[in-house]
Motif scaffolding. Structure first.
Motif, short mmCIF file in Angstrom:
data_model
loop_
_atom_site.label_atom_id
_atom_site.label_comp_id
_atom_site.label_asym_id
_atom_site.label_seq_id
_atom_site.Cartn_x
_atom_site.Cartn_y
_atom_site.Cartn_z
N SER A 146 43.14 46.21 50.92
CA SER A 146 43.48 45.35 49.79
C SER A 146 42.28 44.47 49.48
N GLY A 162 41.20 42.89 47.02
CA GLY A 162 41.24 41.90 45.96
C GLY A 162 40.53 40.62 46.36
N LYS A 217 45.07 37.87 40.43
CA LYS A 217 44.97 39.16 39.75
C LYS A 217 45.39 40.34 40.62
N ALA A 218 45.23 40.24 41.94
CA ALA A 218 45.56 41.35 42.84
C ALA A 218 45.79 40.83 44.24
N TRP A 236 50.16 35.84 39.51
CA TRP A 236 50.26 37.30 39.63
C TRP A 236 51.71 37.73 39.47
#
Length: 259
Positions: free
Chosen positions: A205, A207, A212-213, A136
């Protein structure tokens, strides 16, 4: 008097120790006994403190969400009265000033993403938006994201300055190993920064792939509590001192009878 061989029992007797030696040994034994008892008692007090801490943290973490403390309340915050409160905050995320702090989690080795959130009252709170993998970071290296409105819910955490268990931060090289809020604020040119940060929960959050996140909700609410074992150990050693003294006194009396 030299040691004498007992022809009947086969034992070797020894000379009785002098009074000075006995006094010195007695003082040493008493000091060791008192010290071990003191350590055991200290661990009993630590056990009560740790159990109270765990109960407080559990209560705060599962209590209803409250607004994150504003600037006027910052001075009164401490670990004892604020850590692990469940809070909410809204403001403007400053993505261009975020900091990546090295971390190791159940998802692997990577970074916490610490992003400044400018609050409506002019203050700024750092938000740990979650955990990411090195992939990331590489994908974000050339990306620029403008400030944007956002909100967060999560656990309030007091600042995490460097300690003997963590490597020293190197702001010049942009290497961060602890969430030292004043140091991060200085390196990013932030002012009026809260003395706490917010660990974003999974709802803020969401993710699922840290490549990716950011993945939130990874705060570990687990505290080692070995104080009872430590207390028993110290008291057991103190008991061994008593046993040793009893054996020593018995042997000394036997030596004096044979002398």
């Amino acid at each position: 008097m030299a040691a004498v061989k007992d022809t009947h029992s086969g034992d070797t007797s020894r000379n009785p120790r002098s009074k000075t030696t006995l006094v010195i040994l007695g003082v040493v034994a008493a000091a060791l006994f008192a010290g071990l008892c003191a350590l055991g008692t200290w661990q009993v007090h630590r056990l009560a403190w740790k159990r109270d801490l765990i109960a407080q943290v559990d209560q705060r973490a599962h209590a209803a969400t409250t607004p994150a403390p504003g600037k006027r309340d910052w001075r009164s915050l401490s670990f004892n009265n604020a850590e692990y409160r469940h809070v909410a905050a809204s403001g403007t995320y400053q993505y261009d000033r975020q900091t990546l702090v090295q971390a190791a989690t159940e998802l692997g080795s990577g970074y916490w993403v610490m992003t400044p959130l400018q609050l409506p009252d002019g203050g700024t709170v750092l938000v740990n938006r979650g955990f990411v993998l090195p992939e990331w970071r590489k994908s974000q290296a050339a990306a620029t994201q403008p400030p944007a409105e956002g909100s967060v819910t999560g656990l309030l955490r007091m600042g995490e300055p460097g300690s003997g268990f963590l490597r020293n931060n190197d702001p010049a090289a942009n290497l961060w190993y602890s969430r030292d809020l004043p140091a991060i604020a200085a390196a990013r040119g932030l002012t009026d920064v809260a003395p706490y940060f917010i660990d974003a929960d999974a709802a803020s959050s969401p993710g699922r792939d840290p490549a990716k996140a950011p993945v939130g909700g990874l705060t570990v609410l687990s505290f080692p509590n070995n104080h009872l074992v430590y207390a028993i150990t110290w008291y057991a050693l103190a008991l061994m001192i008593i046993v040793g003294v009893v054996i020593f006194v018995r042997e000394e009396r036997r030596a004096r009878r044979k002398a």
